[in-house]
Design a protein around this motif. Structure first.
Motif, mmCIF file in Angstrom:
data_model
loop_
_atom_site.group_PDB
_atom_site.id
_atom_site.type_symbol
_atom_site.label_atom_id
_atom_site.label_comp_id
_atom_site.label_asym_id
_atom_site.label_seq_id
_atom_site.Cartn_x
_atom_site.Cartn_y
_atom_site.Cartn_z
ATOM 1 N N VAL A 663 -1.808 -17.418 39.433
ATOM 2 C CA VAL A 663 -2.234 -16.890 40.920
ATOM 3 C C VAL A 663 -2.551 -15.342 40.855
ATOM 4 O O VAL A 663 -3.780 -14.846 41.286
ATOM 5 N N ILE A 740 -2.432 -21.540 50.519
ATOM 6 C CA ILE A 740 -3.573 -20.544 50.396
ATOM 7 C C ILE A 740 -4.494 -20.310 51.614
ATOM 8 O O ILE A 740 -4.852 -21.311 52.610
ATOM 9 N N VAL A 750 -1.792 -16.099 48.803
ATOM 10 C CA VAL A 750 -1.078 -17.412 48.305
ATOM 11 C C VAL A 750 0.218 -17.212 48.661
ATOM 12 O O VAL A 750 1.031 -16.208 48.208
#
Length: 763
Positions: A663, A740, A750
């Motif tokens: 991420v 998200i 996120v």
């Protein structure tokens, strides 16, 4: 048993019950009335005895006064004839004086420091006798010495210089009742005590004694076994014997049994009854067994003005009550028996009349039960039985129609059952049902293949399918299912027959009856071993891809500390000196290299899945230390907002690091012109902790956002889309949620929600 017999029996039993109830009520009513009547009679008898005793006591007081006057005259004459100093008086002189005055004995009492004792007497056993324990007698003697008269004592006769007590048993000779007189004129150092002890007094006391009254009362009422006069002050004291005698308290004024006998005594119960009677001034009655005989004992309080209260106890033979009740019960039983015979005979005739139509109905019902629906009943009346016959005819017709339909439905149901059994046996998922205690009821062929148990081996047994370390978790799932919760499928491990472990996805659901009660459980198991292996290979592939992308940044990060190490080593080589500060810096750079390499190798090295309690802040710091070099290449700065207390979760540390790396790396790559990546760790709810990674990048196109996480869906030119897919699987395995949010041109957020360490995670 036929209805006729049952009906006759029910009627007879009903009458029998009523008769027995009547007999019982009569028994208890009669018994209670007799008890109340007996109690009233005992109270009346006690009252009559008390009145008689009061009248007798009046006569006794008159005689007592006559003797008192004689003693008064004798005492005055003795005072004239005796020397005022006791030292000059002898016992022999007193003997002659008593004969002259016509009294039985004469004693002389003198006062000591703490007592008044007999100093001279015509009776040798009286000499030295103490009066301190004589109660009000001692008080009277003290007042006579002090005031020349008795002032406070109400008993006996009081005159100037003289006091005479009532008839009383002698202390020196307890077998005799005597009459004493005491004279003191203040002119001498002693008290003159003439007294009379004769058979006339004994005979008079016997004649006036309550025992004569009691004896006559018992003769006139043979049901009375005993009458007892009780002194509540001394009754039941430590010196009293079971028969009521008392070697310490034997005076007329203080003995426990004032009159009568005490042969039917229950000392503890009687003492409690006497106490209650005196306290409440009410009669106390109870039934008991004494000397093997059932008796009724009553205790009646007697209070006479200016006299101490006492209690009269009357013991009544309970057979007097029982015999009357017994005779009445025999009479009632005989009458009831005759009535019952009449009812039995009459009920049988009545039952035969009413059951005749029922027999016809029974014959028709038997025909219908045998499958003959053509027989019909003849309806001859409009009462309930006639209506029943008509309804049976209609029912017979309908049954014939419904039976043919049921046969057709049974055939259809059998066909459906066979079809369902075929489907269950042919499905690839293992299905087995159990009762609420876990005993196997049925299994399909897929179950036999998956777990290795044949149907005849499994049915009727509780199989050990759950590993020992997961039994507590499984028991909790079953508890929640029995409580009515609906639980989704869970990925776990189970045991085969040979003891080997197999990875399965299992779903368990309750089966309920019409009332909503859970009767059994059905479990569907699916082998997910191959799928898990493919997912693990996919995660490793993604991990290696990440490793390759991080390699350049790691190499650059390692080169900087290596340059520092080389510079310090060359400096020491030239100077031939070792500087401790340089060594500390060199060791610090080596530790930094070791940390970077270790974190880098974690990504490339396969790790065993092991859930442990970890702090998300520590995991995130390790990830940041690994990605900081790549972030600097992109001119990215990290902004941290961590919660103050530990953010503890149950997790597989390396898998979460892989998620955070994916991420954060996506966030860094989304900002080619640099900027800030904000990382937040904060509580989301009492059961969850939230990790938010916010970038200022280009964002995700609106049409692409719903498909993020699907394979090969990506906005990167060289991306595969597998990174987020693997990350979502990892978070789902931790029972968490990955969300998200993105707006094109503004950036992406996120959010990863993970359960706190309080909640257990399925491995």
């Amino acid at each position: 048993m036929s209805i006729k017999t049952k009906l006759s029996l029910m009627m007879s039993l009903s009458v029998l019950f009523i008769l027995l109830l009547n007999i019982s009520l009569n028994y208890y009513t009669t018994q209670e009335n007799l008890r109340q009547d007996s109690e009233s009679k005992m109270v009346m008898t006690a009252t009559q005895i008390a009145i008689t005793l009061e009248q007798t006591d009046f006569s006794s007081r008159y005689v007592d006064g006559v003797f008192g006057d004689l003693l008064h005259v004798a005492a005055k004459n003795a005072a004239k004839m005796l020397d005022p100093d006791i030292a000059n008086i002898t016992n022999e002189e007193l003997v002659k004086l008593s004969e002259e005055l016509g009294v039985t004995h004469i004693s002389l009492l003198v006062e000591t420091d703490d007592d008044i004792v007999v100093a001279r007497s015509t009776d040798a056993e009286e000499i030295g006798l103490s009066t301190r324990s004589w109660g009000y007698w001692y008080t009277a003697l003290q007042e006579l010495l002090m005031y020349n008269e008795v002032r406070s004592v109400k008993q006996g006769q009081t005159e100037k210089h003289f006091w005479s007590g009532p008839f009383e048993y002698s202390t020196a000779r307890p077998e005799f009742i005597s009459k004493w007189g005491y004279y003191y004129d203040g002119k001498r150092n002693y008290i003159i005590d003439p007294y009379i002890r004769s058979t006339d007094i004994q005979d008079f006391i016997k004649i006036s004694s309550p025992d004569i009254v009691i004896e006559q009362t018992i003769k006139t009422n043979p049901n009375i076994l005993e009458v007892t006069g009780i002194n509540p002050d001394t009754f039941g004291n430590m010196f009293m014997e079971k028969d009521g005698t008392d070697r310490v308290h034997f005076k007329l004024r203080n003995r426990p049994i004032k009159f009568g006998t005490y042969s039917y005594g229950l000392l503890e119960e009687d003492q409690a009854a006497v106490k209650e009677t005196v306290t409440t001034n009410k009669n106390v009655v109870f039934v008991s067994t004494v000397n093997g005989k059932k008796v009724m004992k009553s205790f009646i309080p007697i209070k006479i003005e200016n006299k101490a209260p006492y209690v009269i106890s009357i013991v009544l033979d309970y057979d007097a009550i029982s015999s009357v009740v017994r005779e009445q019960m025999i009479s009632l039983a005989a009458i009831s028996l005759v009535l019952l015979e009449i009812v039995i005979f009459g009920s049988y005739i009545v039952a035969a009349y009413f059951t005749k139509p029922i027999q016809a109905i029974l014959g028709t019902v038997n025909e219908v039960a045998d499958g003959n629906f053509d027989r019909r009943l003849e309806v001859t009346s409009r009462d309930e039985l006639g209506q029943l016959s008509g309804r049976i005819n209609a029912m017979t017709s309908n049954l014939g129609h419904y039976t043919s339909q049921l046969k057709q439905m049974v055939d259809e149901n059998q066909s459906v059952k066979e079809y369902l059994e075929s489907v269950i046996n042919q499905t690839a998922d293992a299905i087995h049902t159990t009762d609420i205690h876990g005993t196997i009821i049925s299994v399909n062929k897929a179950f036999e293949q998956l777990y290795g148990w044949k149907s005849h081996e499994a049915i009727g047994r509780r199989l050990e399918l759950v590993p020992a370390e997961l039994k507590d978790e499984e028991r909790e799932r079953w508890r929640r299912l029995r409580a009515g919760e609906r639980l989704g499928s869970v990925e776990t491990v189970r045991l085969r027959k040979d003891g080997s472990i197999i990875e399965v996805s299992i779903s368990t659901s309750p089966i309920q009856d019409k009332m909503g009660n859970i009767t059994s459980m059905v479990s569907v198991s699916r082998d997910v071993t191959e799928r898990n292996r493919m997912e693990e290979l996919l995660r490793q592939s993604e991990k290696l891809t990440t490793v390759g992308q991080l390699a350049a940044g790691v190499a650059h990060e390692i080169r900087n500390p290596l340059t520092t190490l080389r510079g310090f080593l060359q400096l020491q080589q030239q100077t031939h000196k070792v500087n401790s500060e340089h060594i500390s810096l060199m060791l610090s750079e080596l530790d930094r290299i070791n940390l970077i390499v270790s974190e880098f190798l974690i990504l490339a090295k396969p790790q065993a899945v092991c859930f442990q309690q970890k702090d998300l802040r520590d995991i995130m710091n390790d990830v940041i230390s690994l990605l900081s070099s790549q972030a600097r290449l992109y001119d990215i700065e990290f902004s941290f907002h961590y919660m103050n207390e530990p953010a503890l979760v149950h997790c597989e540390e390396n898998q979460l690091k892989q998620v955070f790396i994916n991420v954060i790396k996506n966030a860094v790559e989304a900002m080619p012109d640099g900027g800030y990546v904000t990382i937040e760790i904060a509580p989301h709810s009492p059961q969850q902790v939230a990790v938010r990674i916010i970038d200022q990048g280009e964002g995700i196109p609106e049409d692409l956002l719903p498909h993020v996480g699907e394979p090969f869906i990506t906005s990167k030119e060289t991306g595969t889309g597998l990174g987020l897919m693997v990350s979502q699987r990892i978070i789902q395995g931790h029972q968490g949620i990955l969300e998200i949010e993105s707006e094109e041109g503004l950036g992406t957020t996120v959010t990863i929600l993970l359960p706190t360490a309080v909640k257990s995670i399925t491995t």
